[in-house]
Design an enzyme around this catalytic site. Structure first.
Site, short mmCIF file in Angstrom:
data_model
loop_
_atom_site.label_atom_id
_atom_site.label_comp_id
_atom_site.label_asym_id
_atom_site.label_seq_id
_atom_site.Cartn_x
_atom_site.Cartn_y
_atom_site.Cartn_z
N GLU A 1 0.88 -1.21 0.16
CA GLU A 1 0.15 0.49 0.08
C GLU A 1 1.09 1.43 -0.22
OE1 GLU A 1 -2.62 0.10 3.02
OE2 GLU A 1 -3.56 -2.46 2.99
N ASP B 1 -5.45 7.97 10.41
CA ASP B 1 -4.08 7.75 10.85
C ASP B 1 -3.45 8.46 12.25
OD1 ASP B 1 -3.77 6.53 8.64
OD2 ASP B 1 -3.20 8.59 7.65
#
Length: 253
Positions: A45, A56
């Site tokens: 990814e 995140d």
């Protein structure tokens, strides 16, 4: 066949690695991808850095900030990847937020991905209904798999809906928190893993968030098809640069 679908058919537990494009150095992207494949990683990814990465944790947020300061942007990433399929054969997925894709133009972005050999996208903030109504036909036109996320808080009905729309794998977020490495999974996570396994979804699941070592990889893949490691690898890159990737991967499985 899309490389993601082909990889999912292999009789093994899959290891996917996330890293932020342009980190730790602007021109590290291709060499990191090549080293990960050379050391047996199954999927990669590639994080497209964004200025406001809400899903995140601090490690990936910091890497995104550093990459932006280094000068990474969408067109530069595409330029870096222009010859990637001459040296790399495993599935490549771009993961990021929808705003940069929208600003670039969704169809133009998908077309460019297809030209470069990108296999799929993970856009956590692209709503399922918006994707179905406005963009699904574009993704399908360019042979791209759109990967959706589920969490322990996602209802069974919503998971069934995501399973119906999906055509690759489901990104199974291990907890409701932001990304980040953990020492192990507790009873709550295990109950969640069991619950999803009992649903017998048509799409395999790959677990993300909290995978950092051999123990958590083994736990996460007891019932799922694979696991994704992000924060722990970003920390490795921060401490070692794009060196010693072989040692990192060997420490996982």
């Amino acid at each position: 066949m899309n490389r993601i679908k082909s990889k999912l058919q292999e009789d093994k537990k899959l290891l996917s690695i996330y890293f932020t494009a342009g980190f730790p150095n602007l021109d590290d992207t291709v060499s990191i991808i090549q080293e990960l494949e050379n050391n047996g990683v199954d999927m990669i990814e590639i994080g497209l850095p964004f200025s406001d990465p809400l899903a995140d944790g601090p490690t990936i947020q910091d890497s995104s900030t550093a990459a932006l300061h280094n000068g990474m942007h969408t067109e530069l990433l595409f330029d870096q990847l222009k010859d990637i399929r001459q040296s790399v054969s495993i599935p490549l997925i771009i993961m990021g937020y929808f705003n940069p894709v929208f600003q670039y133009g969704v169809e133009a972005f998908c077309k460019r991905c297809a030209e470069l050999g990108i296999d799929g996208l993970i856009l956590p903030d692209l709503p399922l209904d918006v994707y179905e109504e406005e963009y699904k036909h574009i993704f399908e036109k360019y042979g791209l798999i759109n990967v959706f996320l589920i969490t322990p808080q996602t209802s069974d009905a919503r998971i069934r809906q995501i399973d119906d729309v999906s055509d690759g794998f489901i990104y199974m977020v291990s907890s409701a928190s932001t990304t980040g490495a953990k020492k192990g999974f507790g009873a709550e996570q295990q109950a969640y893993f069991d619950r999803i396994a009992r649903m017998e979804l048509k799409n395999p699941q790959i677990v993300g968030f909290g995978i950092s070592n051999q123990e958590t990889f083994a736990q996460a893949t007891q019932q799922a098809k694979g696991a994704i490691i992000g924060s722990a690898f970003i920390k490795h890159l921060r401490e070692n640069g794009p060196e010693k990737i072989d040692g990192f991967v060997k420490g996982i499985r």
